[in-house]
Write an enzyme that holds these catalytic residues in place. Structure first.
Site, PDB file in Angstrom:
ATOM      1  CG  HIS A 278      -5.611  -9.549  -5.022  1.00 45.02           C
ATOM      2  ND1 HIS A 278      -4.272  -9.228  -5.036  1.00 45.02           N
ATOM      3  CD2 HIS A 278      -5.921  -9.763  -3.716  1.00 45.02           C
ATOM      4  CE1 HIS A 278      -3.795  -9.246  -3.797  1.00 45.02           C
ATOM      5  NE2 HIS A 278      -4.776  -9.577  -2.985  1.00 45.02           N
TER       6      HIS A 278
ATOM      7  CB  CYS B 188     -28.277  -4.862  -8.925  1.00 46.30           C
ATOM      8  SG  CYS B 188     -27.456  -5.558 -10.386  1.00 46.30           S
TER       9      CYS B 188
ATOM     10  CB  CYS C 196     -29.776  -2.961 -13.127  1.00 48.40           C
ATOM     11  SG  CYS C 196     -28.509  -2.237 -12.059  1.00 48.40           S
TER      12      CYS C 196
ATOM     13  CD  GLN D 113      -0.380 -11.939  -3.952  1.00 43.23           C
ATOM     14  OE1 GLN D 113      -0.301 -10.825  -3.440  1.00 43.23           O
ATOM     15  NE2 GLN D 113       0.674 -12.713  -4.089  1.00 43.23           N
TER      16      GLN D 113
ATOM     17  CB  CYS E 122       9.059 -18.690 -11.943  1.00 41.70           C
ATOM     18  SG  CYS E 122       7.890 -17.553 -12.673  1.00 41.70           S
TER      19      CYS E 122
HETATM   20  C1  BJW Z   1       9.681 -12.830 -10.868  1.00 44.60           C
HETATM   21  C2  BJW Z   1       9.846 -12.737 -12.219  1.00 44.60           C
HETATM   22  C3  BJW Z   1      10.085 -13.931 -12.872  1.00 44.60           C
HETATM   23  C4  BJW Z   1       9.511 -10.781 -11.578  1.00 44.60           C
HETATM   24  N1  BJW Z   1      10.126 -15.067 -12.181  1.00 44.60           N
HETATM   25  N2  BJW Z   1       9.733 -13.953 -10.194  1.00 44.60           N
HETATM   26  C5  BJW Z   1      -1.067  -4.350   7.449  1.00 44.60           C
HETATM   27  C6  BJW Z   1      -1.715  -5.547   7.688  1.00 44.60           C
HETATM   28  C7  BJW Z   1      -2.795  -5.966   6.907  1.00 44.60           C
HETATM   29  C8  BJW Z   1      -3.241  -5.180   5.851  1.00 44.60           C
HETATM   30  C9  BJW Z   1      -2.584  -3.988   5.611  1.00 44.60           C
HETATM   31  C10 BJW Z   1      -1.528  -3.577   6.405  1.00 44.60           C
HETATM   32  N3  BJW Z   1      -1.123  -2.365   5.961  1.00 44.60           N
HETATM   33  C11 BJW Z   1      -1.901  -2.029   4.899  1.00 44.60           C
HETATM   34  C12 BJW Z   1      -2.785  -3.007   4.672  1.00 44.60           C
HETATM   35  C13 BJW Z   1      -3.789  -3.041   3.614  1.00 44.60           C
HETATM   36  C14 BJW Z   1      -3.312  -3.424   2.231  1.00 44.60           C
HETATM   37  C15 BJW Z   1      -1.831  -3.826   2.149  1.00 44.60           C
HETATM   38  O1  BJW Z   1      -1.453  -4.974   2.271  1.00 44.60           O
HETATM   39  N4  BJW Z   1      -0.962  -2.882   1.859  1.00 44.60           N
HETATM   40  C16 BJW Z   1       0.475  -3.182   1.762  1.00 44.60           C
HETATM   41  C17 BJW Z   1       1.065  -2.466   0.565  1.00 44.60           C
HETATM   42  C18 BJW Z   1       1.131  -2.855   3.069  1.00 44.60           C
HETATM   43  N5  BJW Z   1      -4.111  -4.569   1.856  1.00 44.60           N
HETATM   44  C19 BJW Z   1      -5.344  -4.399   1.437  1.00 44.60           C
HETATM   45  O2  BJW Z   1      -5.885  -3.313   1.398  1.00 44.60           O
HETATM   46  C20 BJW Z   1      -6.094  -5.670   1.087  1.00 44.60           C
HETATM   47  N6  BJW Z   1      -7.304  -5.714   1.828  1.00 44.60           N
HETATM   48  C21 BJW Z   1      -7.278  -5.899   3.144  1.00 44.60           C
HETATM   49  O3  BJW Z   1      -6.273  -6.121   3.762  1.00 44.60           O
HETATM   50  O4  BJW Z   1      -8.524  -5.783   3.731  1.00 44.60           O
HETATM   51  C22 BJW Z   1      -8.574  -5.630   5.151  1.00 44.60           C
HETATM   52  C23 BJW Z   1      -7.975  -4.289   5.518  1.00 44.60           C
HETATM   53  C24 BJW Z   1      -8.344  -3.164   4.810  1.00 44.60           C
HETATM   54  C25 BJW Z   1      -7.792  -1.919   5.132  1.00 44.60           C
HETATM   55  C26 BJW Z   1      -6.831  -1.820   6.159  1.00 44.60           C
HETATM   56  C27 BJW Z   1      -6.467  -2.979   6.862  1.00 44.60           C
HETATM   57  C28 BJW Z   1      -7.051  -4.218   6.543  1.00 44.60           C
HETATM   58  C29 BJW Z   1      -6.431  -5.645  -0.401  1.00 44.60           C
HETATM   59  C30 BJW Z   1      -5.221  -5.738  -1.243  1.00 44.60           C
HETATM   60  C31 BJW Z   1      -5.598  -5.579  -2.706  1.00 44.60           C
HETATM   61  C32 BJW Z   1      -4.388  -5.531  -3.619  1.00 44.60           C
HETATM   62  N7  BJW Z   1      -4.798  -5.082  -4.898  1.00 44.60           N
HETATM   63  C33 BJW Z   1      -3.837  -5.060  -6.004  1.00 44.60           C
HETATM   64  C34 BJW Z   1      -4.489  -4.371  -7.231  1.00 44.60           C
HETATM   65  C35 BJW Z   1      -5.831  -5.011  -7.633  1.00 44.60           C
HETATM   66  C36 BJW Z   1      -5.679  -6.104  -8.630  1.00 44.60           C
HETATM   67  C37 BJW Z   1      -5.102  -5.595  -9.953  1.00 44.60           C
HETATM   68  O5  BJW Z   1      -5.457  -4.515 -10.417  1.00 44.60           O
HETATM   69  O6  BJW Z   1      -4.290  -6.332 -10.555  1.00 44.60           O
HETATM   70  O7  BJW Z   1      -3.399  -6.397  -6.281  1.00 44.60           O
HETATM   71  S1  BJW Z   1      -2.321  -4.196  -5.594  1.00 44.60           S
HETATM   72  C38 BJW Z   1      -1.269  -5.299  -6.458  1.00 44.60           C
HETATM   73  O8  BJW Z   1      -0.380  -5.932  -5.499  1.00 44.60           O
HETATM   74  C39 BJW Z   1      -2.183  -6.405  -7.029  1.00 44.60           C
HETATM   75  C40 BJW Z   1      -1.344  -7.625  -6.749  1.00 44.60           C
HETATM   76  O9  BJW Z   1      -2.153  -8.782  -6.758  1.00 44.60           O
HETATM   77  C41 BJW Z   1      -0.724  -7.322  -5.405  1.00 44.60           C
HETATM   78  C42 BJW Z   1       0.514  -8.134  -5.106  1.00 44.60           C
HETATM   79  O10 BJW Z   1       1.574  -7.845  -5.979  1.00 44.60           O
HETATM   80  P1  BJW Z   1       2.565  -8.995  -6.469  1.00 44.60           P
HETATM   81  O11 BJW Z   1       1.807  -9.983  -7.234  1.00 44.60           O
HETATM   82  O12 BJW Z   1       3.355  -9.501  -5.331  1.00 44.60           O
HETATM   83  O13 BJW Z   1       3.470  -8.199  -7.536  1.00 44.60           O
HETATM   84  P2  BJW Z   1       4.820  -7.352  -7.287  1.00 44.60           P
HETATM   85  O14 BJW Z   1       5.050  -6.540  -8.475  1.00 44.60           O
HETATM   86  O15 BJW Z   1       4.803  -6.663  -5.978  1.00 44.60           O
HETATM   87  O16 BJW Z   1       5.943  -8.485  -7.180  1.00 44.60           O
HETATM   88  C43 BJW Z   1       6.339  -9.250  -8.298  1.00 44.60           C
HETATM   89  C44 BJW Z   1       7.411 -10.216  -7.839  1.00 44.60           C
HETATM   90  O17 BJW Z   1       7.750 -11.054  -8.933  1.00 44.60           O
HETATM   91  C45 BJW Z   1       8.708  -9.525  -7.388  1.00 44.60           C
HETATM   92  O18 BJW Z   1       9.127 -10.093  -6.166  1.00 44.60           O
HETATM   93  C46 BJW Z   1       9.709  -9.849  -8.506  1.00 44.60           C
HETATM   94  O19 BJW Z   1      11.030  -9.993  -8.024  1.00 44.60           O
HETATM   95  C47 BJW Z   1       9.156 -11.157  -9.003  1.00 44.60           C
HETATM   96  N8  BJW Z   1       9.458 -11.477 -10.403  1.00 44.60           N
HETATM   97  N9  BJW Z   1       9.752 -11.359 -12.596  1.00 44.60           N
HETATM   98  C48 BJW Z   1       9.965 -14.998 -10.823  1.00 44.60           C
HETATM   99  N10 BJW Z   1      10.289 -13.932 -14.222  1.00 44.60           N
HETATM  100 ZN    ZN Z   2     -26.974  -3.834 -11.820  1.00 47.41          ZN
END
Ligand code: BJW
Ligand code: ZN
Length: 301
Positions: free
Chosen positions: A150, A161, A204, A132, A285
Site C-alpha cells: 500500500h 509528472c 515541474c 500493507q 504479536c
Molecule cells: C493485533 C494487535 C496486536 C491489533 N497483535 N494483532 C471486493 C473485491 C475486491 C476489491 C474490493 C471489493 N470490494 C471493495 C473492494 C475495493 C477495496 C476493498 O478491499 N474494500 C474492502 C473494505 C471491502 N480495495 C481497494 O480499493 C484496493 N484496490 C483495489 O482493489 O483495486 C482494484 C479495485 C478497485 C476498485 C473496485 C474493485 C477493485 C486498494 C486498497 C487500499 C487500502 N488502503 C488503506 C489506506 C492507505 C494506506 C494508509 O493510509 O495507511 O490501507 S485502507 C487501510 O486498510 C490501509 C491498510 O493497509 C488496510 C488494511 O488494514 P489492516 O492492516 O488489516 O488494519 P486493521 O485495522 O483493519 O486490522 C488490524 C488487525 O490487527 C485487527 O485484526 C486487530 O485485531 C489486529 N491487532 N493489535 C496482533 N498487538
Molecule cells: Zn512533477
C-alpha cells in the site's frame, strides 16, 4: 488489477464458495510445538502483515478500538476523490501520521521477523515480508525483503509528472508546521494547493501526493505480481495483525491455505478468515511472534 490476479481472485472466490458449501469449518490449532515442527522444515516463508504488527509500537490501527477509521471516514481521507476535492485535508492526515511516527519505534514483533530473516538466510532459507503498512517499521527493524503493497508514508508522487521521491522532512512543508489532527469540518482552515508539498523536479513544481494506495486505486502491478510469485512458491505463510478485510491483500493467505500450505495467523482476536488456516495464535504479536520464530536446537544449522 493484473490479469493473473483477476483470474486468481475469481478462482479463489469459486473455491471458497465450494468449500463453504461442503465443509464444516475446522478450528485452527494453537499448538506452538506443532507449529515449530512446520516452521523448522519451511524453506520459504511469507510474512503478511497489517496494522496490528505496529500496534505495540503505539501506531494506531484502522478498524479496532482507537483505529483511524473509527475516528475519521476513509472516504474523506483515503480515496483519490477525497484528494481531488480537498488535498489540504488529505495532506493534513498524512502529515499528522508522519509526525506521529517520529516518536515510534519497531517492536518485538518487527524485530522477531527481521532476526528470523537474517538467521534463516544463513541456512539458505528465505523470509519475505509482504506488508500493507506504510510506516517503514519493518525496514527500521532490519528486514530486507519487504514488499510495501500500500505504498510508503515517507514517499511522495507528483500528480503531474509522476516523479517518486523519498521524503523524511518534518514538517513536509511549512504550511503544515504545527498542524495537529485533521479536522474534516474545518472548511475555512484549508491550505491552498500552492502551499502544499510540491514536486522538486526541474520545470515541474506541481502538487505531490502521498505515494500510498487509496481505496478504488490499483496496487502497483509489478509489485503485486512479485508478491503473488512469493505466495505461489512459499511453504509457510504467517498472517500477522491484519483484519483481512481489504482486497486484494485479504485473499493472499486464504489462497495459500487453499493449496494445502500451512498458514499461521497471529492476532489478538479471530478474523473472518481464521477458520481457513491451520494455526491461530491469539495474543499481541509482540509476545506470540518472538516465541514462534525463536531459534531452537531442532532448527537446521
Ligand atoms: C493485533 C494487535 C496486536 C491489533 N497483535 N494483532 C471486493 C473485491 C475486491 C476489491 C474490493 C471489493 N470490494 C471493495 C473492494 C475495493 C477495496 C476493498 O478491499 N474494500 C474492502 C473494505 C471491502 N480495495 C481497494 O480499493 C484496493 N484496490 C483495489 O482493489 O483495486 C482494484 C479495485 C478497485 C476498485 C473496485 C474493485 C477493485 C486498494 C486498497 C487500499 C487500502 N488502503 C488503506 C489506506 C492507505 C494506506 C494508509 O493510509 O495507511 O490501507 S485502507 C487501510 O486498510 C490501509 C491498510 O493497509 C488496510 C488494511 O488494514 P489492516 O492492516 O488489516 O488494519 P486493521 O485495522 O483493519 O486490522 C488490524 C488487525 O490487527 C485487527 O485484526 C486487530 O485485531 C489486529 N491487532 N493489535 C496482533 N498487538
Ligand atoms: Zn512533477
Amino acid at each position: 488489477m493484473s490479469l493473473l490476479l483477476t483470474r486468481k481472485f475469481a478462482q479463489y472466490s469459486l473455491n471458497l464458495t465450494v468449500k463453504m458449501a461442503t465443509e464444516t469449518p475446522k478450528q485452527p490449532s494453537s499448538d506452538m510445538a506443532a507449529f515449530r515442527k512446520v516452521f523448522d522444515k519451511a524453506r520459504h516463508i511469507v510474512v503478511l502483515t497489517g496494522a496490528g504488527v505496529s500496534a505495540e509500537s503505539g501506531v494506531p490501527t484502522f478498524r479496532g478500538a482507537g483505529g483511524l477509521w473509527r475516528k475519521w471516514r476513509a472516504q474523506d481521507l483515503a480515496t483519490p476523490w477525497a484528494f481531488q476535492d480537498n488535498p489540504s485535508l488529505v495532506w493534513e492526515f498524512y502529515h499528522y501520521r508522519r509526525e506521529v511516527m517520529g516518536s515510534k519505534n519497531p517492536n518485538k514483533a518487527h524485530e522477531a521477523i527481521a532476526n528470523c530473516e537474517k538467521r534463516l538466510a544463513k541456512q539458505g532459507r528465505r523470509v519475505v515480508v509482504v506488508t500493507q503498512n506504510i510506516d517503514e517499521l519493518h525496514k527500521r527493524a532490519g528486514s530486507e525483503n519487504i514488499m510495501e503493497l500500500h505504498g510508503n508514508l515517507f514517499t511522495t508522487r507528483c500528480t503531474k509528472c509522476g516523479h517518486i521521491e523519498k521524503n523524511h522532512d518534518s514538517p513536509i512543508c511549512e504550511a503544515l508546521r504545527g498542524k495537529g489532527e485533521p479536522d474534516p469540518t474545518a472548511e475555512d482552515a484549508r491550505i491552498s494547493p500552492e502551499l502544499l508539498p510540491r514536486c522538486k523536479q526541474e520545470g515541474c513544481g506541481a502538487m505531490t501526493r502521498p505515494h500510498v494506495v487509496w481505496f478504488g486505486e490499483n496496487l502497483n502491478e509489478a509489485l503485486l505480481d512479485s508478491a503473488q510469485k512469493e505466495l505461489d512458491l512459499c511453504d509457510l505463510c504467517l498472517v500477522v495483525g491484519t483484519s483481512s478485510v481489504v482486497y486484494p491483500a485479504a485473499m493472499f493467505a486464504p489462497q495459500v491455505a487453499n493449496r494445502g500450505v500451512p498458514v499461521a495467523e497471529f492476532n489478538i482476536e479471530p478474523t473472518s478468515v481464521t477458520n481457513s488456516f491451520g494455526f491461530h495464535f491469539t495474543g499481541p504479536c509482540g509476545s506470540t511472534l518472538p516465541e514462534a520464530l525463536a531459534p531452537t536446537e531442532s532448527e537446521p544449522k
